[in-house]
Design an enzyme around this catalytic site. Structure first.
Site, PDB file in Angstrom:
ATOM      1  N   GLU A 420      40.930 107.166  50.450  1.00 15.96           N
ATOM      2  CA  GLU A 420      40.128 107.446  51.640  1.00 15.96           C
ATOM      3  C   GLU A 420      40.528 108.729  52.360  1.00 15.96           C
ATOM      4  OE1 GLU A 420      38.464 103.138  52.792  1.00 15.96           O
ATOM      5  OE2 GLU A 420      40.440 103.534  53.572  1.00 15.96           O
ATOM      6  N   GLU A 495      38.854  98.459  44.943  1.00 19.36           N
ATOM      7  CA  GLU A 495      38.969  97.381  45.917  1.00 19.36           C
ATOM      8  C   GLU A 495      37.693  96.546  45.857  1.00 19.36           C
ATOM      9  OE1 GLU A 495      40.106  98.722  49.894  1.00 19.36           O
ATOM     10  OE2 GLU A 495      41.327 100.308  48.998  1.00 19.36           O
TER      11      GLU A 495
HETATM   12  C1  GAL Z   1      39.456  99.876  52.468  1.00 20.31           C
HETATM   13  C2  GAL Z   1      40.783 100.579  52.438  1.00 20.31           C
HETATM   14  C3  GAL Z   1      41.935  99.626  52.526  1.00 20.31           C
HETATM   15  C4  GAL Z   1      41.704  98.645  53.635  1.00 20.31           C
HETATM   16  C5  GAL Z   1      40.412  97.927  53.433  1.00 20.31           C
HETATM   17  C6  GAL Z   1      40.067  97.019  54.578  1.00 20.31           C
HETATM   18  O1  GAL Z   1      38.473 100.716  52.924  1.00 20.31           O
HETATM   19  O2  GAL Z   1      40.940 101.374  51.308  1.00 20.31           O
HETATM   20  O3  GAL Z   1      43.098 100.368  52.744  1.00 20.31           O
HETATM   21  O4  GAL Z   1      41.642  99.342  54.829  1.00 20.31           O
HETATM   22  O5  GAL Z   1      39.376  98.825  53.360  1.00 20.31           O
HETATM   23  O6  GAL Z   1      40.920  95.956  54.693  1.00 20.31           O
HETATM   24 MG    MG Z   2      41.766 103.405  55.160  1.00 16.14          MG
END
Ligand code: GAL
Ligand code: MG
Length: 955
Positions: A420, A495
């Site tokens: 990010e 993720e």
């Molecule tokens: C994503 C990010 C993670 C965490 C997650 C929300 O956007 O990469 O680090 O923030 O969202 O829990």
């Molecule tokens: Mg982040």
């Protein structure tokens, strides 16, 4: 103190250039365990510490002062009472004004003495992680400065030290230039967070090297700096000097994989130093839009892992790491993304040894650029630093401390540039750097998926990256990617399944897609564990520390609790990640291996059950070659459960561990209880209608149209009416709570409008409503009375303005002595319409306390989906409910779960709270993921039918 403000610019001062991680030993015996060897001296332990509000407060002669406090190293100062905790996700914890940081920048003076012997050679000091940056002084002299919290900083301190006692003084700053590049979503900690040690090395020694392998058994050793060395591999010894490379060849190599983490020994000998390297022979590559490990299109069944311990924060021990790895193996995880910075170097060695595929991520996140002004367009703001060449050096530098350090670890199969940070020139430069430094691994970075495809098609498809990576995409969008003809990259979810609170409900959605095509390389759950701090046995999160800028409980989003308890959601992941597919096809069980390299040898146990009773079980050993499918004949029964267990210890797993479990339940096999009709005697007494059906008297309240009393032989059973209910305590994934709140759904209560008594039934037309709105739901209910029983039929329809219903059904409460529960439904754990991969429909016995799942932030929990029968009893009287519903029987009320912010604030149990839901909304993962799929939402009109019966126990 007048110090150079190194902390407001890029780079380090006098730190040695990064090198491959190794710990040399002075004898061959410890070559593979340099930390037990004679060249290594740990400086962990008690250090002295003094806090200053600002570096300007530090006296010039600070090295001569004795700090007043003590602190263990490694640790985080916040957890030793020296600073407040702060949890922030996206936004920067400091004003956005790079390269400057606040002048009130807490500065910690750390001090420690150590002794050196007479026979030392060159002395190095190594810091494996200091958050966020530090000045180093030895014996009162300035040695250097380093930043990048999760890098290894090494200094040659030979000329600063002498035999006898020596003294280290450090100034560790809370904020630095790096703060702008380390905006990872986590509690923000400060201090010497990882190991510190000395190395005693010969004057001339090897500095750096790279080991590269290929599937044909070639092991290449590239000497990247320092003295000439002798390298021994499989009894062959070769000499190699700086700039040269040598190769060894293994005939019929046994390849390294997570399934079979086989390692070969390689020993480097150089001027009295021995360095042992465990070499895994493997390849990792992308070809034709598919990711291959050792030539096979494997699937990464991953989790995102931070260094986190609920008591010690970012300072974790090797044992903590091992606990994580063991649990991951138990849960069938085969891949880890080191979100969002490299883990400590020993982590990678454990992953080599026990078999995990690692995406090693550089210490880089500039997420806060998206919130640097309160009205900024999030996506337009994202590239602000990534596309500004002033930041290129820093962004590239951060790659070096990942790639150069960890390149010799076979577990690392993919490099990730960071998280990010937007997209632009600096990211492209970082990708180019990584590719030129290491040609043996593909490169990942998710930030490129935010390039606007419609506006910038060419740029989108031509990024210098090897994966198309997403986080939390919509299910359909994700499934469509394989059909995008222009897309040349394999797809990965760095993720997904945002595991915050009760959820995630989308393992099946994503894995049906991933399993269907080699174009999908796998996915990484966000995230491995909750990041709640445990203080005096209680869980805390953002906002609990008096921060005026925080992100609440967004750090409590693990598939495991912060103390690493396996949660019901973790079983769901385990199921999605099973190494086999098991399917029941009539009386045949098909088992197909999902492995690519290793056979599966296990014990298969099939359990046969009818009406909740086991009538047989059969065990047999099974052996499946990679990808092989076998069929096992079964006998007929209502419920069949197949379980595969290990028959010997395997790495971190022990003999008997269950690797897979599946069940099949025939539809319609549940036999309803005998229903006898009887004469029903009605008494219409003003406000109440009493209906006596044999030994049980039911009372209907004419104001609400609800049953407000059930008196059986042992007296009153209900502590509160059997009330119509649509409310559930919002789960973190219930983003629709805005409409729920606006519509005031929690306040809805039933108003009866028409009541009619027939021969054996009471019919009610009513509404669910609250001030000041028009009715939210209209319903027609029919209560038909039989012997000690009432059949309830409800037709309901929500008003047009109602956007979404959390659930629909009844709630009531009983005396807390009603504690024993038996049900036929999806269990044994919490199950929801979209979270029941790991659940089997069967008969289970449990208790009210066991049904409760304690989420750190209280919320809806403990439901059992697809229930056809449930019974709850105090040992004397039993209430049974039949039909098709979800239910829970819990120690707290729906409003207790709604109104409390921490599990430790929930009141003492005073009652048993029973809820019967005709429909209960799915859980999804909308806290960060896509909106709940329509098919898992509560229908806005529909019918529910249940029968509630009262009986005496043990009669
Ligand atoms: C994503 C990010 C993670 C965490 C997650 C929300 O956007 O990469 O680090 O923030 O969202 O829990
Ligand atoms: Mg982040």
């Amino acid at each position: 103190m007048k110090a150079e403000r190194y902390f407001e610019r890029t780079g380090s001062v006098n730190a040695l250039p990064p090198r491959a991680y190794f710990v040399p030993s002075g004898n061959e015996h410890d070559a593979f365990d340099g930390r037990s060897g004679d060249r290594f001296t740990s400086l962990n332990g008690t250090w002295k510490i003094e806090k200053y509000e600002s570096i300007l407060d530090v006296p010039d002669n600070f090295c001569e002062l004795k700090p007043s406090g003590e602190i263990p190293v490694p640790s985080c100062v916040q957890l030793h009472g020296m600073d407040k905790n702060q949890y922030v996700n996206v936004w920067y914890p400091i004003p956005y004004d790079p390269p400057f940081v606040p002048n009130e920048n807490p500065t910690y003076h750390y001090q420690k003495t150590f002794k050196l012997g007479k026979n030392r050679e060159r002395t190095y000091i190594v810091f494996e992680g200091v958050d966020s940056c530090f000045y180093l002084y030895i014996n009162g002299k300035f040695v250097g400065f380093s930043q990048i919290s999760h890098r290894i900083s090494e200094f040659d301190i030979t000329d600063f030290t002498a035999p006898g006692e020596n003294k280290i003084d450090m100034l560790v700053l809370k904020w630095g230039y790096g703060t702008y590049f380390e905006d990872q979503d986590k509690l923000r900690f400060t201090g010497i967070i990882r190991d510190v040690y000395l190395l005693n090395r010969p004057e001339e020694h090897i500095e750096n090297y790279a080991i590269e392998t290929s599937m044909d058994g070639t092991v290449k050793f590239r000497h990247l700096g320092g003295a000439k060395a002798e390298v021994t591999f499989l009894k062959q010894t070769k000499e190699v000097s700086e700039g040269e490379e040598i190769t060894f060849k293994v005939e019929e190599p046994r390849l390294w994989s997570a399934e079979d983490p086989y390692l070969y020994n390689l020993v480097i000998k150089c001027n009295g130093e021995y360095i042992g390297e465990k070499v895994g022979i493997r390849t990792s590559e992308v070809k034709g839009g598919v990711y291959y490990l050792n030539g096979k299109p494997i699937k990464l069944m991953g989790v995102n892992r931070h260094d986190f311990n609920p008591h010690t924060g970012a300072a974790v021990t090797l044992n903590d790491i091992l606990t994580d790895l063991r649990l991951m193996k138990e849960l069938n995880v085969n891949a880890i993304r080191t979100s969002h910075y490299p883990s400590c170097p020993e982590f990678y060695k454990l992953c080599d040894r026990y078999g995990f595929y690692v995406i090693s991520e550089s210490d880089l996140e500039c997420h806060g650029v998206t919130t640097r002004d309160p009205y900024i367009d999030y996506f337009k703001g994202f590239d602000h630093m990534a596309d500004d060449e002033r930041y290129e050096a820093e962004i590239v530098e951060r790659q070096k401390h990942n790639v150069i350090v960890n390149r010799n670890r076979p577990c690392v199969i993919i490099w990730s540039l960071g998280n990010e940070s937007g997209y632009g020139k600096c990211i492209e430069a970082a990708a180019e750097y990584v590719k030129s430094e290491d040609k043996t691994r593909p490169v990942h970075y998710e930030g490129a998926s935010h390039i606007d495809k419609a506006e910038n098609e060419e740029k989108y498809y031509s990024t210098p990256l090897d994966f198309r990576s997403f986080m939390y995409p919509g299910y359909e969008e994700f499934a469509a990617l394989k059909d995008d003809k222009k897309e040349k990259l394999p797809v990965i979810l760095c993720e997904y399944c945002h595991a915050m609170g009760n959820g995630p409900g989308d393992f099946k959605e994503y894995w049906d897609t991933i399993n269907a095509s080699d174009r999908y390389a796998g996915a990484f759950v966000w995230e491995w564990c909750d990041h709640s701090l445990i203080i005096d046995g209680k869980h805390y999160y953002g906002g609990d520390f008096g921060e005026n800028l925080h992100d609440g409980n967004f750090c409590v989003d693990g598939i495991m609790s912060s103390e690493r308890e396996i949660t019901p959601k973790a079983f769901e992941m385990k199921k999605a990640y099973e190494p086999v597919f098991m399917t029941f096809d009539g009386n045949v069980l098909k088992i197909r291996s999902r492995q690519y390299f290793q056979p599966i040898n296990a014990l298969l146990t099939v359990i046969y059950k009818n009406d909740g009773k086991e009538f047989g079980r059969k065990q047999q050993p099974v052996s499946l070659a990679p990808n092989e499918e076998i069929e096992v004949g079964l006998v007929g029964s209502h419920v069949k459960i197949a379980s595969l267990t290990l028959t010997e210890d395997k790495g971190l797993l022990t003999d008997g561990h269950e690797i897979a479990r599946s069940g099949h339940t025939d539809d319609g096999c549940f036999k309803k209880g005998e229903v006898a009709v009887c004469e029903v005697v009605f008494a219409d007494n003003g406000r109440f209608i009493e209906a006596t059906a044999e030994d049980t008297k039911f009372t209907i309240d004419k104001t609400s149209g609800e049953i407000c009393s059930i008196v059986g032989k042992c007296g009153e059973i209900l502590s509160s009416p059997l009330s119509f209910n649509v409310w559930r305590a919002p789960i973190d994934n219930d983003r629709n709570t805005t409409s729920w709140k606006a519509e005031r759904l929690r306040y809805l209560r039933s108003e009866a409008r028409e009541i009619e008594i027939t021969d054996s039934a009471v019919k009610v037309k009513g509404i669910l409503c609250c001030a000041p709105f028009a009715p939210a739901v209209g319903y027609e209910a029919e209560y038909s009375f039989k012997v000690d029983r009432v059949d309830i039929k409800v037709d309901y329809k929500a008003a047009e303005y109602v956007k979404d219903l959390p659930s629909i059904g009844f709630i009531t409460s009983l005396d807390k002595s009603f504690n024993d529960v038996k049900y036929y439904g999806f269990g044994p754990n919490e199950s929801y319409i979209d979270r029941r991969l790991s659940s089997i429909k069967d008969v289970y016995e449990t208790t009210v306390d066991k049904m409760e799942v304690k989420y750190v932030k209280p919320q809806e929990n403990g439901s059992r989906y697809g229930t056809e029968f449930m019974e709850i009893t105090d040992g004397k009287t039993a209430i049974t409910v039949e039909g098709n519903f979800s239910f829970s029987a819990l120690p707290h009320s729906v409003f207790d779960y709604t109104d409390n912010m921490h599990d430790h604030e929930l009141p003492e149990r005073t009652a048993t709270h029973l809820r019967i839901d005709f429909y209960m909304s799915g859980v999804g993962s909308h806290s960060c993921g896509p909106e709940l799929k329509k098919c898992y939402a509560v229908p806005l009109s529909g019918r529910g039918e249940i029968s509630v019966a009262v009986s005496e126990k043990n009669k």
